[in-house]
Design an enzyme around this catalytic site. Structure first.
Site, mmCIF file in Angstrom:
data_model
loop_
_atom_site.group_PDB
_atom_site.id
_atom_site.type_symbol
_atom_site.label_atom_id
_atom_site.label_comp_id
_atom_site.label_asym_id
_atom_site.label_seq_id
_atom_site.Cartn_x
_atom_site.Cartn_y
_atom_site.Cartn_z
ATOM 1 N N GLU A 10 41.035 38.772 31.856
ATOM 2 C CA GLU A 10 41.531 39.906 31.452
ATOM 3 C C GLU A 10 42.205 39.779 30.177
ATOM 4 O O GLU A 10 42.856 38.746 30.193
ATOM 5 C CB GLU A 10 42.726 40.722 32.536
ATOM 6 C CG GLU A 10 43.219 41.871 32.087
ATOM 7 C CD GLU A 10 44.047 42.427 33.467
ATOM 8 O OE1 GLU A 10 44.624 43.540 32.835
ATOM 9 O OE2 GLU A 10 43.940 41.854 34.218
ATOM 10 N N LYS B 187 42.105 47.222 36.654
ATOM 11 C CA LYS B 187 42.362 47.903 38.036
ATOM 12 C C LYS B 187 41.171 48.198 38.671
ATOM 13 O O LYS B 187 40.385 49.041 38.385
ATOM 14 C CB LYS B 187 43.314 48.842 37.706
ATOM 15 C CG LYS B 187 44.778 48.345 37.643
ATOM 16 C CD LYS B 187 45.316 47.949 38.801
ATOM 17 C CE LYS B 187 46.504 47.038 38.548
ATOM 18 N NZ LYS B 187 46.733 45.964 39.401
#
Length: 456
Positions: free
Chosen positions: A260, A276
């Protein structure tokens, strides 16, 4: 600035192995997704200057002299950046500057938050080295370069010295032996039962209107016999990631396979890529496809990601020109060796009055690992998690002296210190969360780390 291409048969990991024992060496390792996110890897060592902070205590070491004082670490980082800042154009995103990490606990220098969780690992809140003489590996074209800005010495001399070191090592032969040590026993700071109870406490806060979502995590630790370098070698083979890294910060090592991005700044554009939504990889092609489709069609995971996208739009809006913040990608599915993730991308054009430190402070820590609203979620995290996060969910990466920045979110990451290894895993809790499934998700996210550690 001086940049030289070198001809070598060594890959990026072999190149780093030559310098792994040099002071404060680092490897920003793009091990996956070369076309989009991982075009380059960067290697450096022996920084001109070392910056460390713990709470308000700051230490700057330069040319053998150590300066200790108290202050705001963000202000001190800005002073260092301003002192060495310079303008230059390069085809490469990084050719020299600051490399290191910001721990999650740097949030206390941005917001007034409680600090009741126990700090039992005791590593610096912030570490950055000022590096010159950067080895750049271009994965797209399979080419290797050495760059210098001439911070420490004449740029050409710096480059030629590193090229010579690589040549000598290559003549001798570069061998990397990654041993399999005995199985380790992991200890968690939550029992399964307590984690499930704590998930439901988060849901109570959501029900009462305090928050919409909070990121809850648990930490595992174990004794290790192998070296951090051996551990990293295993992890990068098990779980290659676009924002992976290995950093020697003097008091320990960071072993990271993060997928990420926190923020990237290039050409005055700031970008963030929150994750997410997670599903494990299947054991059969059919199960794999089922999990893919389930994640792509999950209303809960889409809602969870949308909340964080809105939060990130707000954070980027603090430093961006009016009307320039936009979502360029929504609900993009990315696959990794052990999990699938949903990812979005948000961008903005930075206002002229803000510098790189302003941009970091406006957005740190990343919303995907706090929750929404951000400050209240962080208060609840401090209340419910028994130990400080330290580097976990902070950021690792570089701050170029021309203002270009790339920082990850520290997930899928192991801290090695004093023959112990620590890692955390968690997830976003929303009202629709199933507490048992949330616990299982933490184990899915930690599976690559557990495999690298050879856990029981």
């Amino acid at each position: 600035m001086y940049i030289k291409e070198i001809i070598t048969a060594l890959d990026s990991f072999q190149l780093y192995s030559i310098f792994k024992d040099r002071p404060y060496s680092f490897f920003l390792d793009s091990g996956k997704n070369y076309e989009r996110l991982g075009k380059f890897s960067f290697i450096g060592f022996n920084p001109h200057l070392v910056f460390k902070s713990k709470d308000q205590h700051i230490t700057i070491t330069q040319e053998g002299k150590e300066d200790n004082f108290t202050g705001d670490p963000f202000d001190s980082l800005r002073e260092i950046y301003n002192q060495f800042q310079r303008s230059y154009d390069s085809e490469f995103p990084f050719v020299g500057g600051l490399v290191g990490y910001l721990s999650y606990d740097m949030c206390h220098h941005i917001e007034k938050l409680p600090r009741t969780a126990v700090d039992d690992v005791e590593i610096p809140d912030c570490f950055f080295g000022l590096y010159d003489g950067i080895i750049i590996v271009d994965h797209i074209h399979n080419r290797t370069y050495i760059a210098s800005l001439g911070i420490k010495a004449e740029a050409k001399e710096v480059v030629e010295e590193i090229a010579k070191m690589i040549g000598v090592a290559e003549e001798k032969g570069v061998e990397i032996n990654l041993t399999n040590k005995q199985q380790v026993e992991l200890k968690a700071n939550f029992t399964r039962e307590d984690y499930i109870k704590t998930v439901n406490r988060v849901r109570d806060y959501i029900k009462s209107g305090d928050i919409y979502q909070a990121n809850l995590t648990q930490r595992f630790q174990c004794e290790i016999e192998e070296t951090p370098f051996e551990l990293y070698g295993k992890l990068r083979s098990i779980n290659p990631a676009p924002f992976a890294s290995f950093i020697d910060f003097g008091e320990g090592h960071i072993v990271s396979s993060s997928p990420e991005r926190f923020i990237q700044i290039r050409n005055d554009i700031i970008e963030t890529r929150p994750i997410k939504g997670t599903r494990p990889r299947g054991k059969t092609p059919e199960e794999d496809q089922f999990n893919r489709n389930e994640l792509l069609n999950s209303e809960k995971d889409q809602a969870e990601l949308l909340m964080i996208v809105d939060l990130e739009r707000n954070d980027l809006g603090k430093v961006s020109k009016n009307g320039t913040v936009k979502v360029t990608e929504l609900f993009h599915l990315e696959e990794y060796p052990t999990v699938y993730h949903l990812v979005s991308t948000v961008q903005g054009e930075i206002k002229e009055e803000y510098d790189v430190i302003d941009c970091i402070k406006a957005t740190f820590p990343g919303g995907s690992i706090t929750g929404a609203p951000k400050i209240r979620a962080m208060e609840i995290i401090d209340e419910l998690e028994p130990t400080q996060r330290n580097i976990y969910t902070g950021s690792i990466g570089y701050i170029g002296l021309n203002g270009d920045v790339d920082l990850n979110i520290v997930i899928r990451t192991i801290v090695c210190k004093d023959n112990k290894a620590y890692f955390q895993v968690g997830g976003g809790i929303v009202w629709d969360s199933d507490a048992e499934m949330e616990y299982e998700e933490t184990l899915h996210k930690g599976s690559a780390l557990m495999k690298a550690l050879n856990s029981k």
